[in-house]
Design an enzyme around this catalytic site. Sequence first.
Site, PDB file in Angstrom:
ATOM      1  N   MET A  88      -3.556  -5.619   4.023  1.00  0.00           N
ATOM      2  CA  MET A  88      -2.215  -5.187   3.310  1.00  0.00           C
ATOM      3  C   MET A  88      -2.117  -4.933   1.987  1.00  0.00           C
ATOM      4  O   MET A  88      -1.796  -3.776   1.820  1.00  0.00           O
ATOM      5  CB  MET A  88      -1.482  -6.367   3.540  1.00  0.00           C
ATOM      6  CG  MET A  88       0.291  -6.178   3.212  1.00  0.00           C
ATOM      7  SD  MET A  88       0.956  -5.220   4.272  1.00  0.00           S
ATOM      8  CE  MET A  88       1.143  -6.228   5.757  1.00  0.00           C
ATOM      9  N   LYS A  89      -2.947  -5.690   1.293  1.00  0.00           N
ATOM     10  CA  LYS A  89      -3.093  -5.368  -0.435  1.00  0.00           C
ATOM     11  C   LYS A  89      -4.015  -4.330  -0.720  1.00  0.00           C
ATOM     12  O   LYS A  89      -3.879  -3.517  -1.497  1.00  0.00           O
ATOM     13  CB  LYS A  89      -3.575  -6.701  -0.778  1.00  0.00           C
ATOM     14  CG  LYS A  89      -3.934  -6.551  -2.218  1.00  0.00           C
ATOM     15  CD  LYS A  89      -3.152  -7.463  -3.330  1.00  0.00           C
ATOM     16  CE  LYS A  89      -3.610  -7.592  -4.471  1.00  0.00           C
ATOM     17  NZ  LYS A  89      -2.576  -6.864  -5.369  1.00  0.00           N
TER      18      LYS A  89
END
Lengths: 244, 522
Positions: free
Chosen positions: A124-125
């Site tokens: 995600m990051k």
Amino acid sequence: MFIKPYGDTLDDGAVQLSFTLPVACGGRAKEGARQYVLKLGFRHAEIVHAHPLSPEFTFFVAYARTDIALDYSKVEYAEAVDKSMTMDQVNDYIRANFKRKLVVIGACTGTDAHTVGIDAIMNMKGYNHHFGLERYPMIEALNLGSQVPNERLLELARRHKADAVLVSQIVTQKDVHIHNLTNLIELAEAEKLRDKLVMVIGGPRVNNKLAKELGYDAGFGAGTYAEDVATFIVKKLSRTLLKK
Amino acid sequence: MPAIKSRLGLSKSKIAGARALAAKIAAPVQKYIERHTTVTVERATLRLLGADGADKDGVPVPNIVVAQCGEAAAGGAARTYINALVKRSSTTEQLNEEIAAGLDITAIPAADEKQIKARASDLVERLDARISGNVKFRRERLAEWKDAEKSPLIYVIVATGNIYEDVKQARAAALQGADIVAVIRTTAQSLLDYVPYGATTEGFGGTYATQENFRVMRKALDEVAAQERRYIRLVNYCSGLCMPEIAAMGALERLDMMLNDSMYGILFRDINMYRTFTDQYFSRMINAAAGITINTGEDNYLTTSDAIEKAHTVLASQFINERFAFNAGMPAGLMGLGHAFEIDPATKNGFLYEYAQALMAREIFPVHPLKYMPPTKFMTGDIFKGYAMNTLFNFVSKATGQSIELLGMLTEAIHTPYLQDRYLAIASARYVHENIAGFSSEIEFRKGGVIRKRAARVLDETVAMLREVEKAGIFDAIERGMFAEVKRPKDGGKGFDGVFEKAPGYWNPAEDYLRRRLKITR
């Protein structure tokens, strides 16, 4: 166009080197190191620093010049992606062209325990303010983590009807990555999955040329972000899937 | 340990509150641990009592015995092994050879209980002599060479795959000033449910941890220590599926430190959580008894999560690791709680945040030999930038009084360290350590400034997280991905089938000895 290293003047051929020789430090060691650098094909070798690492080893810093030039016009290399789309562009492209989410499975395979590469692309990051594939609304991203056997990666690719498989390889000692990547391609071919998947490799010691040699569609080295990989995948899929 | 007076103004009651929460979190796990054993706990017990060697296919004797016991291992494998010693009137060496040659010791009729107990106390006495001898040797050398002791201790890694090549590199590193040498393990050894036997010369990214390899490196480091008149510590990896067995081997061969974390295996190696918790307990009792400093693995959280956003997960895990270690009878002076310098170098004031985190750890864990890990995540092929980053890391390490500093290598993202990489790292560390020797006692931090505010915030977030973990229970907390953003199901992961509920009458003389020695009451 012939090129040579640039120190402070065009074509001076200046190179800096550092290395260790298995000899005790001293004047003879420095002279030996200098002669060794000359043997490598340099001229004007200068040992600017020598330091004992133990009674049997000495570390050297050397500067040298070379006459060897390279015809740069003969160098061929194709990047996997010329110009990457942004995350939003990738998602729009998928919506417009495929009308469904694409499934991407990634793993660090074999005995390799380092997830840093696959995490940078998939989590995600993401990495360095570039979001990972998990953040892409039009991509179903599945990160299997590290030490995933090749068999399992392919089994899951089949089960999830993956469009693309990403393989990260960080450990390259004794060419362990080459053996592992070759094994994966062979397995994929044996299981008749190779043509159904876009197969991409990544890692600090990996590039597009190596990937092609090993039978993969593309390879990405250091400094790659999720959008680079995503751009390649959607473009490649649009060439294969959409033509059928 | 450098005594640093509090300069971050952290709330004592919040710190105490965090410790109380950690105790509550660990309590139900501890109850579970007490009622269970695992295949590797049994094998470690056998090793402590004298089981060693391997059969012609390389299967270690402790594995053969536990496999022979099958379900009966839930009653304690030591009984079967000691029974065989009594009935056959063998030495451990003779019995080990016979087992390796194919003897089934479960088929041997039961001996008189008194004789079994008597033989067990002989074996325990021998074990105690060995461990006590090792502890005494280390203590005496450290006292003798006290003046050569630096702070932080300089920790480097060797990882050639060949123990004899490792020796050359370790010797060179020690001569250059390294205080601690870790022999990194071959890739994926943590997932083997046995410990290989004998000296090894092949490995990927590291060298097999075997008892013979421990012996080879121990001898080499003792030689160079005598020459340098400085004690050189040896480290290995007490993690994975054989955590307690590695601890047993380390205790026997006088290792000084062990990587040993209560949750690392669950989160980063997908080892079953019940297995890991049970194994970490037994391994920590062994480490504590042998005076082995543990190094916990909180640095790993920051390789998967953001070092600024998730800083509190490091501190929360440190509190939990501390509690589990206390439960295993380990004194704080052996708890090398881990953390790392992993903030994105492009971050404005990143250095201040690193400083705050490191100093906070030092103030909250004042007598613990903190283990500080170098940048890895943002290391690239730019070795020059990497060297500069490592210099800042060296600075924070010294200035905040860290105890164990694993040196960053300029070639971190490229290959296992070259001989010269280690030299360059040690040279930089020694330069910085020496140059800022008195720095920490010269400065104070501004009230309301970046550093104090940062530390206070991380502590607040930690307390909030521990409260949540306590509410959920740690098993559920791990299942939900509250640590390292990794989710692990309770019945998932490797090694769950090697966990047994202890049968009534479970007997483990090695464990009884460890509890006595560490004064752990049930």
